[in-house]
Design a protein around this motif. Sequence first.
Motif, mmCIF file in Angstrom:
data_model
loop_
_atom_site.group_PDB
_atom_site.id
_atom_site.type_symbol
_atom_site.label_atom_id
_atom_site.label_comp_id
_atom_site.label_asym_id
_atom_site.label_seq_id
_atom_site.Cartn_x
_atom_site.Cartn_y
_atom_site.Cartn_z
ATOM 1 N N GLY A 112 45.487 35.202 67.089
ATOM 2 C CA GLY A 112 45.164 34.873 68.481
ATOM 3 C C GLY A 112 44.812 36.093 69.314
ATOM 4 N N THR A 113 45.622 37.143 69.198
ATOM 5 C CA THR A 113 45.339 38.349 69.974
ATOM 6 C C THR A 113 44.066 39.035 69.495
ATOM 7 O OG1 THR A 113 46.854 39.582 68.542
ATOM 8 C CG2 THR A 113 47.731 38.797 70.637
ATOM 9 N N SER A 114 43.758 38.929 68.217
ATOM 10 C CA SER A 114 42.511 39.513 67.702
ATOM 11 C C SER A 114 41.301 38.907 68.405
ATOM 12 C CB SER A 114 42.388 39.275 66.188
ATOM 13 O OG SER A 114 43.436 39.895 65.489
ATOM 14 N N ILE A 115 41.327 37.596 68.588
ATOM 15 C CA ILE A 115 40.199 36.915 69.230
ATOM 16 C C ILE A 115 40.101 37.313 70.701
ATOM 17 C CG2 ILE A 115 39.293 34.654 69.906
ATOM 18 C CD1 ILE A 115 40.596 33.575 67.310
ATOM 19 N N GLU A 116 41.246 37.362 71.383
ATOM 20 C CA GLU A 116 41.213 37.719 72.804
ATOM 21 C C GLU A 116 40.755 39.155 73.016
ATOM 22 O OE1 GLU A 116 43.492 36.206 75.773
ATOM 23 O OE2 GLU A 116 44.654 34.793 74.593
ATOM 24 N N TRP A 117 41.189 40.064 72.146
ATOM 25 C CA TRP A 117 40.773 41.452 72.297
ATOM 26 C C TRP A 117 39.339 41.653 71.854
ATOM 27 C CZ3 TRP A 117 42.932 44.366 75.585
ATOM 28 C CH2 TRP A 117 44.292 44.237 75.865
ATOM 29 N N TYR A 118 38.852 40.838 70.953
ATOM 30 C CA TYR A 118 37.417 40.861 70.644
ATOM 31 C C TYR A 118 36.624 40.587 71.911
ATOM 32 C CZ TYR A 118 32.905 38.894 69.225
ATOM 33 O OH TYR A 118 31.562 38.608 69.118
ATOM 34 N N ASP A 119 37.029 39.549 72.626
ATOM 35 C CA ASP A 119 36.359 39.208 73.881
ATOM 36 C C ASP A 119 36.398 40.369 74.865
ATOM 37 O OD1 ASP A 119 35.831 36.710 72.901
ATOM 38 O OD2 ASP A 119 37.451 35.708 73.986
ATOM 39 N N ALA A 148 41.906 44.885 65.327
ATOM 40 C CA ALA A 148 41.105 43.798 64.756
ATOM 41 C C ALA A 148 40.008 43.380 65.726
ATOM 42 C CB ALA A 148 41.997 42.608 64.418
ATOM 43 N N GLY A 149 40.361 43.287 67.008
ATOM 44 C CA GLY A 149 39.353 42.978 68.020
ATOM 45 C C GLY A 149 38.312 44.069 68.127
ATOM 46 N N THR A 150 38.755 45.327 67.976
ATOM 47 C CA THR A 150 37.814 46.446 67.981
ATOM 48 C C THR A 150 36.846 46.348 66.810
ATOM 49 O OG1 THR A 150 39.473 47.884 69.022
ATOM 50 C CG2 THR A 150 37.616 48.951 67.925
ATOM 51 N N ILE A 151 37.388 46.014 65.634
ATOM 52 C CA ILE A 151 36.539 45.887 64.442
ATOM 53 C C ILE A 151 35.526 44.768 64.634
ATOM 54 C CG2 ILE A 151 36.538 45.194 62.011
ATOM 55 C CD1 ILE A 151 39.245 46.648 61.770
ATOM 56 N N LEU A 152 35.980 43.639 65.131
ATOM 57 C CA LEU A 152 35.081 42.506 65.332
ATOM 58 C C LEU A 152 33.995 42.823 66.359
ATOM 59 C CD1 LEU A 152 37.640 39.546 65.383
ATOM 60 C CD2 LEU A 152 35.953 40.033 63.601
ATOM 61 N N TYR A 160 41.298 54.452 75.108
ATOM 62 C CA TYR A 160 40.028 54.153 75.763
ATOM 63 C C TYR A 160 39.120 55.367 75.893
ATOM 64 C CZ TYR A 160 41.564 49.433 76.578
ATOM 65 O OH TYR A 160 41.973 48.141 76.384
ATOM 66 N N VAL A 161 39.682 56.561 75.950
ATOM 67 C CA VAL A 161 38.843 57.756 75.903
ATOM 68 C C VAL A 161 38.152 57.846 74.542
ATOM 69 C CG1 VAL A 161 38.862 60.282 75.809
ATOM 70 C CG2 VAL A 161 40.065 59.101 77.648
ATOM 71 N N VAL A 162 38.912 57.579 73.487
ATOM 72 C CA VAL A 162 38.370 57.716 72.124
ATOM 73 C C VAL A 162 37.409 56.589 71.779
ATOM 74 C CG1 VAL A 162 38.977 57.732 69.670
ATOM 75 C CG2 VAL A 162 40.338 59.040 71.301
ATOM 76 N N THR A 163 37.733 55.359 72.173
ATOM 77 C CA THR A 163 36.928 54.217 71.734
ATOM 78 C C THR A 163 35.806 53.831 72.695
ATOM 79 O OG1 THR A 163 38.467 52.627 72.731
ATOM 80 C CG2 THR A 163 38.856 53.250 70.424
ATOM 81 N N VAL A 164 35.893 54.246 73.957
ATOM 82 C CA VAL A 164 34.871 53.859 74.940
ATOM 83 C C VAL A 164 34.113 55.081 75.462
ATOM 84 C CG1 VAL A 164 34.420 52.730 77.158
ATOM 85 C CG2 VAL A 164 36.155 51.803 75.615
ATOM 86 N N PHE A 165 34.828 56.024 76.086
ATOM 87 C CA PHE A 165 34.154 57.194 76.658
ATOM 88 C C PHE A 165 33.411 57.996 75.595
ATOM 89 C CE2 PHE A 165 34.317 61.787 77.414
ATOM 90 C CZ PHE A 165 33.470 61.870 78.520
#
Length: 415
Positions: A8-15, A150-154, A242-247
């Motif tokens: 469930g959390t994987s899907i929400e974090w994908y969004d 998992a959401g990041t991967i998706l 968020y610095v590593v994955t977005v910025f």
Amino acid sequence: MAFASFIGTSIEWYDFFLYGTASALVFGDLFFPTGDPLISTLLAFATFGVGFAARPIGGAVFGSLGDKLGRKKVLVVTLLVMGAATAAIGLLPTYGQIGVAAPILLVLLRLVQGFGVGGEWGAAALMAVEHAPKGRRGFFGSMPQMGVPAGTILSTGAFVLINRMDEQTFLSWGWRIPFLASFLLVIVGLLIRVSVEESPEFEKLVKEKKQVAMPLRSAVRDHWRVILLAGGMRFSENSVFYVVTVFLLSYGTTALGLERAALLNAALIAAFVEILTIPYFGAVSARFGARRMYLSAAALSVLLAFPFFLTVNTGNMVAVTIAMIVTIVVACVMYALQPSMMGSLFPAEVRSSAVSIGYQIAAVFAGGLSPFIATGLYAWSGEQWWPIAAYMMVMGLITWICTHLATKRYGGHLT
């Protein structure tokens, strides 16, 4: 139960993470065209942060409902909210099509996303730790945390695939596909979440008639100091992530000239490592002590801030990938242990309200604002990286102090 929390959390974090990736890669051009790529990216990251501003509101509303109506009901509703907002973003016309209305609608939908995900974490985390056997709360609590990588991967994987399109097709309609795919994922998530059993601790509260009439008010009135400390416990992990994955997606492509696809692949590799390390750290916390592990990771995050950027600035993708993995793994130590550690800070009758508010405080000040702050510091300093590293160090110090105070003076409500 733990597996259901993870799915469930994987899907929400994908969004939720789709927006972050799109902010770095496409939203600046399509919704905030200024003629200056840095300013467009800064505006896109600002709207990324807007979603985090709504998270404490979602945490307060759904956290209170979790204490009054149950954790399970909250999980179902938040999934619907997130899925609807994400799919709607995929249908939005751009600035070139409807003008200023496009970024306004985008911001409104991002607020809805933030509201939904703000209420989701508390319910998912507590469902896991409150179902856990004695002595295994660290491991069970780490399961919903795996939803983030998992959401990041998706989400990143979706953009890696879409990135194979030519630039014109990608900017025209290709970027919409990952957002519209949320329709299908939400259906899967709902089928799983409606089948889980309610938290045994919540059912015990109902049976013994120990629920409080206004859990949100009681949590803030009686536990406000602990709520603030719980929020501070997340500052390092959240800002680093968020610095590593977005910025870094923006910084790497514009400042270092790295290929967008290479950075996305590096983010994917780091996320796969997260999925492996998060449950491991949750499991070994019973042996080594969650408090000791958490404090050590916070201290290490301070020491790694400058070496991280020195390594990234080499421009060597192997070195960049290793730097991302090492930094993220340190953050994973803290992230894996948050459900069990934060849950133990509060009594069951206000636990959902309290942990949701504390968790989402950090989401605003350390999570959503970090790409915006990093970009702002980069522009302010004349495109220098050292202020961003200093910012990461400060976040680590705040986390160490708050963790030390919170776990020393409070806790013991989950055994």
